[in-house]
Design an enzyme around this catalytic site. Sequence first.
Site, PDB file in Angstrom:
ATOM      1  N   HIS A  12       4.515  -4.886   5.748  1.00 44.72           N
ATOM      2  CA  HIS A  12       3.871  -4.747   4.441  1.00 44.72           C
ATOM      3  C   HIS A  12       4.991  -4.724   3.408  1.00 44.72           C
ATOM      4  O   HIS A  12       5.768  -3.774   3.348  1.00 44.72           O
ATOM      5  CB  HIS A  12       3.068  -3.437   4.428  1.00 44.72           C
ATOM      6  CG  HIS A  12       2.052  -3.355   3.342  1.00 44.72           C
ATOM      7  ND1 HIS A  12       0.973  -4.216   3.238  1.00 44.72           N
ATOM      8  CD2 HIS A  12       1.934  -2.496   2.284  1.00 44.72           C
ATOM      9  CE1 HIS A  12       0.248  -3.894   2.190  1.00 44.72           C
ATOM     10  NE2 HIS A  12       0.817  -2.864   1.583  1.00 44.72           N
ATOM     11  N   LYS A  18      -5.197  -7.164  -3.842  1.00 44.75           N
ATOM     12  CA  LYS A  18      -4.037  -6.826  -4.681  1.00 44.75           C
ATOM     13  C   LYS A  18      -2.828  -7.487  -4.033  1.00 44.75           C
ATOM     14  O   LYS A  18      -2.656  -7.421  -2.811  1.00 44.75           O
ATOM     15  CB  LYS A  18      -3.954  -5.298  -4.707  1.00 44.75           C
ATOM     16  CG  LYS A  18      -2.632  -4.652  -4.988  1.00 44.75           C
ATOM     17  CD  LYS A  18      -2.893  -3.185  -5.420  1.00 44.75           C
ATOM     18  CE  LYS A  18      -1.761  -2.252  -5.071  1.00 44.75           C
ATOM     19  NZ  LYS A  18      -1.923  -0.903  -5.623  1.00 44.75           N
ATOM     20  N   LYS A  74       1.356  -7.751  -3.846  1.00 45.64           N
ATOM     21  CA  LYS A  74       2.542  -6.989  -4.183  1.00 45.64           C
ATOM     22  C   LYS A  74       3.607  -7.976  -4.633  1.00 45.64           C
ATOM     23  O   LYS A  74       4.040  -8.831  -3.836  1.00 45.64           O
ATOM     24  CB  LYS A  74       3.041  -6.217  -2.955  1.00 45.64           C
ATOM     25  CG  LYS A  74       2.056  -5.178  -2.444  1.00 45.64           C
ATOM     26  CD  LYS A  74       1.676  -4.153  -3.487  1.00 45.64           C
ATOM     27  CE  LYS A  74       2.317  -2.827  -3.256  1.00 45.64           C
ATOM     28  NZ  LYS A  74       1.805  -1.795  -4.183  1.00 45.64           N
ATOM     29  N   ASP A  86       0.404  -5.829  -8.167  1.00 47.37           N
ATOM     30  CA  ASP A  86       1.146  -4.583  -8.382  1.00 47.37           C
ATOM     31  C   ASP A  86       2.634  -4.932  -8.389  1.00 47.37           C
ATOM     32  O   ASP A  86       3.165  -5.437  -7.398  1.00 47.37           O
ATOM     33  CB  ASP A  86       0.839  -3.588  -7.251  1.00 47.37           C
ATOM     34  CG  ASP A  86       1.419  -2.204  -7.526  1.00 47.37           C
ATOM     35  OD1 ASP A  86       2.136  -2.038  -8.527  1.00 47.37           O
ATOM     36  OD2 ASP A  86       1.137  -1.281  -6.728  1.00 47.37           O
ATOM     37  N   GLU A 121      -0.719  -4.020 -12.295  1.00 44.97           N
ATOM     38  CA  GLU A 121      -0.365  -2.624 -12.048  1.00 44.97           C
ATOM     39  C   GLU A 121       1.125  -2.394 -12.255  1.00 44.97           C
ATOM     40  O   GLU A 121       1.958  -3.123 -11.706  1.00 44.97           O
ATOM     41  CB  GLU A 121      -0.780  -2.280 -10.611  1.00 44.97           C
ATOM     42  CG  GLU A 121      -0.541  -0.856 -10.199  1.00 44.97           C
ATOM     43  CD  GLU A 121      -1.208  -0.540  -8.846  1.00 44.97           C
ATOM     44  OE1 GLU A 121      -2.103  -1.309  -8.409  1.00 44.97           O
ATOM     45  OE2 GLU A 121      -0.824   0.461  -8.229  1.00 44.97           O
ATOM     46  N   ASP A 179       0.381   3.271 -12.733  1.00 43.31           N
ATOM     47  CA  ASP A 179       0.434   3.973 -11.439  1.00 43.31           C
ATOM     48  C   ASP A 179       1.601   4.970 -11.431  1.00 43.31           C
ATOM     49  O   ASP A 179       1.410   6.147 -11.715  1.00 43.31           O
ATOM     50  CB  ASP A 179       0.523   2.962 -10.282  1.00 43.31           C
ATOM     51  CG  ASP A 179       0.531   3.649  -8.921  1.00 43.31           C
ATOM     52  OD1 ASP A 179       0.364   4.879  -8.866  1.00 43.31           O
ATOM     53  OD2 ASP A 179       0.719   2.958  -7.888  1.00 43.31           O
ATOM     54  N   LYS A 234      -4.042   9.313  -7.682  1.00 50.54           N
ATOM     55  CA  LYS A 234      -3.634   9.519  -6.284  1.00 50.54           C
ATOM     56  C   LYS A 234      -3.546  11.019  -6.051  1.00 50.54           C
ATOM     57  O   LYS A 234      -2.892  11.724  -6.841  1.00 50.54           O
ATOM     58  CB  LYS A 234      -2.281   8.859  -5.995  1.00 50.54           C
ATOM     59  CG  LYS A 234      -2.328   7.336  -6.042  1.00 50.54           C
ATOM     60  CD  LYS A 234      -1.009   6.678  -5.671  1.00 50.54           C
ATOM     61  CE  LYS A 234      -1.152   5.151  -5.767  1.00 50.54           C
ATOM     62  NZ  LYS A 234       0.125   4.444  -5.563  1.00 50.54           N
ATOM     63  N   GLU A 237      -8.595   1.487  -3.575  1.00 52.82           N
ATOM     64  CA  GLU A 237      -7.765   0.739  -2.616  1.00 52.82           C
ATOM     65  C   GLU A 237      -7.564   1.596  -1.358  1.00 52.82           C
ATOM     66  O   GLU A 237      -6.486   1.612  -0.790  1.00 52.82           O
ATOM     67  CB  GLU A 237      -6.417   0.384  -3.247  1.00 52.82           C
ATOM     68  CG  GLU A 237      -5.655   1.593  -3.759  1.00 52.82           C
ATOM     69  CD  GLU A 237      -4.320   1.265  -4.417  1.00 52.82           C
ATOM     70  OE1 GLU A 237      -4.096   0.114  -4.840  1.00 52.82           O
ATOM     71  OE2 GLU A 237      -3.487   2.192  -4.516  1.00 52.82           O
TER      72      GLU A 237
HETATM   73  C1  MUC Z   1       1.140   1.358  -4.716  1.00 49.93           C
HETATM   74  O1  MUC Z   1       2.155   1.178  -5.337  1.00 49.93           O
HETATM   75  O2  MUC Z   1       0.119   1.296  -5.338  1.00 49.93           O
HETATM   76  C2  MUC Z   1      -1.086   0.924  -2.642  1.00 49.93           C
HETATM   77  C3  MUC Z   1      -1.522  -0.182  -1.980  1.00 49.93           C
HETATM   78  C4  MUC Z   1      -0.415  -0.792  -1.412  1.00 49.93           C
HETATM   79  O3  MUC Z   1      -0.388  -1.813  -0.732  1.00 49.93           O
HETATM   80  O4  MUC Z   1       0.691  -0.087  -1.725  1.00 49.93           O
HETATM   81  C5  MUC Z   1       0.302   1.106  -2.341  1.00 49.93           C
HETATM   82  C6  MUC Z   1       1.212   1.725  -3.256  1.00 49.93           C
HETATM   83 MG    MG Z   2       0.933   0.892  -7.308  1.00 54.36          MG
END
Ligand code: MUC
Ligand code: MG
Length: 371
Positions: free
Chosen positions: A21, A166, A168, A197, A223, A248, A272, A325
């Site tokens: 991941h 989402k 990254k 994000d 994000e 976040d 969170k 999420e």
């Molecule tokens: C984050 O930064 O939001 C949430 C989903 C994911 O894949 O990583 C997290 C952390």
């Molecule tokens: Mg995040």
Amino acid sequence: MSATIERLETWLVDLPTIRPHKLSMTTMGCQTLVILRLTRSDGICGLGEATTIGGLSYGVESPEGIKSALDNYLAPLLTGQPADDINPLLARINSAVKGNTFAKSAIETALLDAKGKALGLPVSALLGGALSERLPVLWTLASGDTAKDIAEGEKLLAEGRHRAFKLKIGARDLETDLAHTCAIVEALGDRASIRVDVNQAWDASTAARGCAELSAMGVDLIEQPVSAHDRDALVRLSHRGRAAILADEAVASAEDGFDIARRGFSGAYALKIAKAGGPASVLRLAHVAQAAGIGLYGGTMLEGTIGTVASLHAWSTLPMQWGTEMFGPLLLKDDIVARPLSFADACVTLPQTLGLGVALDEDKLRHYSRK
Ligand code: MUC
Ligand code: MG
């Protein structure tokens, strides 16, 4: 006589992920859960979890540090105290221990789980009652490979498990990230909401360009594009472009939420439980956001089932305009609870049994615990 807190036990549990991941600051092949069990004098147990991402690469508390804070500082403050008096217990630990919201979140969760079991109520009822028992849940496409992400998204759409993804981004240069995102929007964007994000990776000028292009290609939510410290840039970005901005890392406590709202932010906050100190404490931030007209989103630190379900009890009491999420358990190859959560039709179902509604699988806990 009311029950007292007898003991707290903690474990570091290492669970492999189903695939690497990739985030902007780390690549995860394993997730470490800090699991807490609180036992009361009446024999009732409460479970809690404190989980972070990538050791110390994401947050300021490491799994080993969280376990140490729980064992050496927080547990001694709690043993012998009345177990149902949650507000006085939180006041006691907050006056003696600064920060450490991840560790405190595990404690708040375990206290609520145990109290719910003692009173015959789910945790959501202790928090005022659920508005909804099924919550929308997205999936994060983060294999690091565009074609693999598209194939993964296609499979999940065909199964009906998710309708929002989402991505990254932020680890690579802007052009590569924009091309990656554009390919995924073109492949999946007619059937799914696509969000990104950036995990703070961009400076303000890269973010201005990046957010404009992401908006134009049809991304719905962006994000944390800039550093958590650059609140003014986050506010400026929230007034440009079609895509909404999600704060976040910039927003952990109600005080953070108030400051960002006061500066004129218009977007949504990722709630969170670990950032705020627990499923009850996080509601303070949610209420600040609601008063300021800021949207809500149920965020994860990629917790296992205990942390995920604790969050869901809190999210169920709120109108989550941007969904959640809470897919953490699905990223892990195995689980340490007796019965997993049910994910179907782009939603996760909140257990309706007492407390959190989850039980440990003791054999699995032993198997995956660090010796
Ligand atoms: C984050 O930064 O939001 C949430 C989903 C994911 O894949 O990583 C997290 C952390
Ligand atoms: Mg995040």
